[in-house]
Design an enzyme around this catalytic site. Structure first.
Site, PDB file in Angstrom:
ATOM      1  N   SER A   1      49.509  49.831  51.708  1.00  0.00           N
ATOM      2  CA  SER A   1      49.885  48.605  52.490  1.00  0.00           C
ATOM      3  C   SER A   1      49.795  49.437  54.113  1.00  0.00           C
ATOM      4  O   SER A   1      50.123  50.292  54.334  1.00  0.00           O
ATOM      5  CB  SER A   1      51.340  48.450  52.222  1.00  0.00           C
ATOM      6  OG  SER A   1      51.741  47.418  53.222  1.00  0.00           O
ATOM      7  N   MET A   2      49.367  48.427  54.983  1.00  0.00           N
ATOM      8  CA  MET A   2      49.907  48.634  56.375  1.00  0.00           C
ATOM      9  C   MET A   2      50.595  47.747  56.820  1.00  0.00           C
ATOM     10  O   MET A   2      51.829  48.220  57.336  1.00  0.00           O
ATOM     11  CB  MET A   2      48.547  48.751  57.298  1.00  0.00           C
ATOM     12  CG  MET A   2      48.973  48.904  58.791  1.00  0.00           C
ATOM     13  SD  MET A   2      47.444  49.074  59.939  1.00  0.00           S
ATOM     14  CE  MET A   2      46.471  47.692  60.015  1.00  0.00           C
TER      15      MET A   2
ATOM     16  N   ARG B   1      56.271  46.142  46.334  1.00  0.00           N
ATOM     17  CA  ARG B   1      55.098  45.589  46.115  1.00  0.00           C
ATOM     18  C   ARG B   1      54.591  46.206  45.040  1.00  0.00           C
ATOM     19  O   ARG B   1      54.585  47.307  44.778  1.00  0.00           O
ATOM     20  CB  ARG B   1      54.119  46.309  47.476  1.00  0.00           C
ATOM     21  CG  ARG B   1      52.751  46.057  47.107  1.00  0.00           C
ATOM     22  CD  ARG B   1      51.931  46.293  48.320  1.00  0.00           C
ATOM     23  NE  ARG B   1      51.804  44.949  49.169  1.00  0.00           N
ATOM     24  CZ  ARG B   1      50.943  44.654  50.151  1.00  0.00           C
ATOM     25  NH1 ARG B   1      50.085  45.531  50.469  1.00  0.00           N
ATOM     26  NH2 ARG B   1      51.080  43.797  50.934  1.00  0.00           N
TER      27      ARG B   1
ATOM     28  N   HIS C   1      52.675  36.321  47.300  1.00  0.00           N
ATOM     29  CA  HIS C   1      52.815  37.047  48.417  1.00  0.00           C
ATOM     30  C   HIS C   1      53.570  36.167  49.632  1.00  0.00           C
ATOM     31  O   HIS C   1      53.163  35.910  50.503  1.00  0.00           O
ATOM     32  CB  HIS C   1      51.509  37.686  48.962  1.00  0.00           C
ATOM     33  CG  HIS C   1      51.500  38.588  49.943  1.00  0.00           C
ATOM     34  ND1 HIS C   1      52.686  39.225  50.370  1.00  0.00           N
ATOM     35  CD2 HIS C   1      50.695  39.210  50.816  1.00  0.00           C
ATOM     36  CE1 HIS C   1      52.494  40.310  51.266  1.00  0.00           C
ATOM     37  NE2 HIS C   1      51.271  40.207  51.498  1.00  0.00           N
TER      38      HIS C   1
ATOM     39  N   GLN D   1      53.997  37.130  53.402  1.00  0.00           N
ATOM     40  CA  GLN D   1      52.682  36.665  54.233  1.00  0.00           C
ATOM     41  C   GLN D   1      52.791  35.187  54.420  1.00  0.00           C
ATOM     42  O   GLN D   1      52.481  34.917  55.532  1.00  0.00           O
ATOM     43  CB  GLN D   1      51.528  37.000  53.398  1.00  0.00           C
ATOM     44  CG  GLN D   1      50.108  36.470  53.950  1.00  0.00           C
ATOM     45  CD  GLN D   1      49.911  37.634  55.202  1.00  0.00           C
ATOM     46  OE1 GLN D   1      49.836  38.805  54.926  1.00  0.00           O
ATOM     47  NE2 GLN D   1      49.674  36.758  56.132  1.00  0.00           N
TER      48      GLN D   1
ATOM     49  N   ASN E   1      46.504  35.701  44.782  1.00  0.00           N
ATOM     50  CA  ASN E   1      47.963  35.437  44.854  1.00  0.00           C
ATOM     51  C   ASN E   1      48.317  34.989  46.382  1.00  0.00           C
ATOM     52  O   ASN E   1      49.331  34.295  46.523  1.00  0.00           O
ATOM     53  CB  ASN E   1      48.543  37.014  45.159  1.00  0.00           C
ATOM     54  CG  ASN E   1      47.653  37.951  45.859  1.00  0.00           C
ATOM     55  OD1 ASN E   1      46.764  37.617  46.318  1.00  0.00           O
ATOM     56  ND2 ASN E   1      47.825  39.483  45.824  1.00  0.00           N
TER      57      ASN E   1
ATOM     58  N   ASP F   1      40.609  35.445  52.742  1.00  0.00           N
ATOM     59  CA  ASP F   1      41.247  36.883  52.191  1.00  0.00           C
ATOM     60  C   ASP F   1      40.027  37.420  51.616  1.00  0.00           C
ATOM     61  O   ASP F   1      39.085  36.885  51.087  1.00  0.00           O
ATOM     62  CB  ASP F   1      42.555  36.631  51.422  1.00  0.00           C
ATOM     63  CG  ASP F   1      43.122  37.835  50.774  1.00  0.00           C
ATOM     64  OD1 ASP F   1      42.875  38.713  51.383  1.00  0.00           O
ATOM     65  OD2 ASP F   1      44.110  37.745  49.615  1.00  0.00           O
TER      66      ASP F   1
ATOM     67  N   MET G   1      43.683  44.075  45.746  1.00  0.00           N
ATOM     68  CA  MET G   1      44.150  45.460  44.926  1.00  0.00           C
ATOM     69  C   MET G   1      44.279  45.350  43.460  1.00  0.00           C
ATOM     70  O   MET G   1      44.914  44.216  42.921  1.00  0.00           O
ATOM     71  CB  MET G   1      45.430  45.779  45.532  1.00  0.00           C
ATOM     72  CG  MET G   1      45.163  46.103  47.428  1.00  0.00           C
ATOM     73  SD  MET G   1      46.892  46.433  48.078  1.00  0.00           S
ATOM     74  CE  MET G   1      47.321  44.910  48.524  1.00  0.00           C
TER      75      MET G   1
ATOM     76  N   CYS H   1      44.899  37.015  55.914  1.00  0.00           N
ATOM     77  CA  CYS H   1      46.192  37.793  55.906  1.00  0.00           C
ATOM     78  C   CYS H   1      45.930  39.282  56.256  1.00  0.00           C
ATOM     79  O   CYS H   1      46.704  39.909  56.437  1.00  0.00           O
ATOM     80  CB  CYS H   1      46.813  37.697  54.667  1.00  0.00           C
ATOM     81  SG  CYS H   1      45.576  38.156  53.376  1.00  0.00           S
TER      82      CYS H   1
ATOM     83  N   ARG I   1      54.385  38.803  60.691  1.00  0.00           N
ATOM     84  CA  ARG I   1      54.927  39.353  59.444  1.00  0.00           C
ATOM     85  C   ARG I   1      56.157  39.993  59.672  1.00  0.00           C
ATOM     86  O   ARG I   1      57.409  39.681  58.907  1.00  0.00           O
ATOM     87  CB  ARG I   1      53.989  40.594  58.833  1.00  0.00           C
ATOM     88  CG  ARG I   1      52.814  39.946  58.202  1.00  0.00           C
ATOM     89  CD  ARG I   1      52.770  39.178  56.806  1.00  0.00           C
ATOM     90  NE  ARG I   1      53.690  39.946  55.889  1.00  0.00           N
ATOM     91  CZ  ARG I   1      53.176  40.844  55.185  1.00  0.00           C
ATOM     92  NH1 ARG I   1      51.853  41.281  55.058  1.00  0.00           N
ATOM     93  NH2 ARG I   1      53.864  41.435  54.305  1.00  0.00           N
TER      94      ARG I   1
HETATM   95  N1   CP Z   1      48.475  41.341  54.692  1.00  0.00           N
HETATM   96  C1   CP Z   1      49.228  42.532  54.149  1.00  0.00           C
HETATM   97  O1   CP Z   1      50.089  42.264  53.008  1.00  0.00           O
HETATM   98  O2   CP Z   1      48.629  43.645  54.395  1.00  0.00           O
HETATM   99  P1   CP Z   1      49.076  45.041  53.924  1.00  0.00           P
HETATM  100  O3   CP Z   1      48.434  45.183  52.304  1.00  0.00           O
HETATM  101  O4   CP Z   1      48.376  46.146  54.850  1.00  0.00           O
HETATM  102  O5   CP Z   1      50.470  45.361  53.807  1.00  0.00           O
HETATM  103  N1  NVA Z   2      44.798  39.338  48.085  1.00  0.00           N
HETATM  104  C1  NVA Z   2      45.055  40.584  48.410  1.00  0.00           C
HETATM  105  C2  NVA Z   2      46.088  40.304  49.661  1.00  0.00           C
HETATM  106  C3  NVA Z   2      46.331  41.685  50.530  1.00  0.00           C
HETATM  107  C4  NVA Z   2      47.383  41.479  51.377  1.00  0.00           C
HETATM  108  C5  NVA Z   2      45.392  41.500  47.471  1.00  0.00           C
HETATM  109  O1  NVA Z   2      46.124  41.235  46.659  1.00  0.00           O
HETATM  110  O2  NVA Z   2      44.863  42.602  47.728  1.00  0.00           O
END
Ligand code: CP
Ligand code: NVA
Length: 308
Positions: free
Chosen positions: A57-58, A108, A135, A138, A166, A226, A231, A266, A294
């Site tokens: 995550s950032m 997360r 999410h 978001q 998501n 998106d 992930m 996002c 955010r």
């Molecule tokens: N949009 C979002 O949740 O970004 P990160 O995965 O960097 O937290």
């Molecule tokens: N759908 C993406 C959102 C990232 C913020 C994921 O779950 O990787």
């Protein structure tokens, strides 16, 4: 409307419209204070938050950590190798141990059941920082961004182009609370969860699931996209690039949407895959104010769950 008040923030539709709007209005208020440089509001003074990340995550990491700090609190980052929830230790044990040290837990995770278990066993509030299912933080930030740029959420048309993931589920759960027109244009086989679509529809929102992005975007207030491989799905990325041909949000698609359409994403974005560089850099792209929000949306969520 008789819904039980949850201690956690796990799904947008756990709350009624009044509460969601109150949180969003609080976000606007506290954002103005923070942007003015005023640091006198310190409701989290003496409080600590554990942030558990099973995925990278950032935005989520930095916005939660900085936001909690700006309001007086201290946040502890726990990365994928630290806790290894469910591997090194059972989730129900993690929940109770972290609750002994912290006033709030943000997590997360992969499986949605993990966040449900964490919330069930933690006496302190748990905030969902993304699961494979949804999410909510978001979409609260996205709702805040729509209020700022469009003036409302109700009676808007939001068209999501891409994977029924998501992010889509959280849009649908927002639509279960606030009525608006939501369209998901995705390839066959990549539709959002049918039960979640039904939750939004039965609440009165107009929901369309289609395979035709060009038709879908017409008249949109927001075109949203998106990544095609979330992930946990990165090994499918090449296969998905084939299947998702025609679902890239480019300047031509934005043109078809019409002059009032904003582009939202996002982030992180893969330019040249689900979205073009030109679309992201265009004047009607609001992805960076969206990302900044955010922090402001989450500050208000934290204030809400802490009763501050
Ligand atoms: N949009 C979002 O949740 O970004 P990160 O995965 O960097 O937290
Ligand atoms: N759908 C993406 C959102 C990232 C913020 C994921 O779950 O990787």
């Amino acid at each position: 409307d008789g819904k039980q008040v949850p201690k956690d923030f796990l799904h947008i539709n756990d709350f009624d419209k009044d509460t969601i709007m109150k949180i969003l209005n609080r976000a606007i208020e506290v954002k103005a204070m923070i942007k003015s440089g005023d640091r006198s509001f310190q409701p989290f003074k003496g409080k600590s938050m554990a942030m558990v990340f099973a995925k990278p995550s950032m935005r989520t990491r930095v916005s939660f950590e900085t936001g909690f700090f700006l309001l007086g609190g201290h946040a502890v980052y726990l990365g994928p190798d630290d806790i290894q929830m469910g591997k090194r230790e059972e989730t129900r044990d993690v929940a109770r141990v972290l609750s002994g040290y912290n006033d709030i837990i943000m997590a997360r995770v992969f499986a949605h059941q993990d966040i449900l278990d964490l919330a069930k066993y933690a006496p302190v509030p748990v905030i969902n920082g993304l699961t494979d299912y949804n999410h909510p933080c978001q979409i609260m930030a996205d709702a805040l961004t729509m209020i700022e740029h469009i003036g409302r959420i109700e009676n808007t048309k939001v068209v999501y182009v891409g994977d029924g993931n998501n992010i889509v589920h959280s849009w649908l759960l927002l639509a279960a609370v606030i009525p608006f027109h939501f369209v998901c244009a995705c390839p066959k086989g990549f539709e959002p969860d049918a039960k979640t679509v039904e939750i939004a529809r039965s609440a009165g929102s107009k929901i369309e699931i289609t395979n035709d992005p060009k038709e879908a975007v017409k008249g949109a207030d927001v075109v949203y996209t998106d990544v095609w491989a979330s992930m946990g799905q990165k090994e499918e990325a090449e296969y998905r690039k084939q299947v998702f041909q025609g679902f890239m949000v480019d300047e031509a698609l934005m043109e078809m949407a019409g002059p009032k359409a904003f582009l939202m994403h996002c982030l992180p974005a893969e330019r040249g895959v689900e979205v073009t560089d030109g679309a992201i850099e265009a004047p009607n792209s609001i992805v960076f104010p969206q990302a900044e929000n955010r922090m402001h949306a989450q500050n208000a969520i934290m204030l809400h769950v802490l009763g501050a």
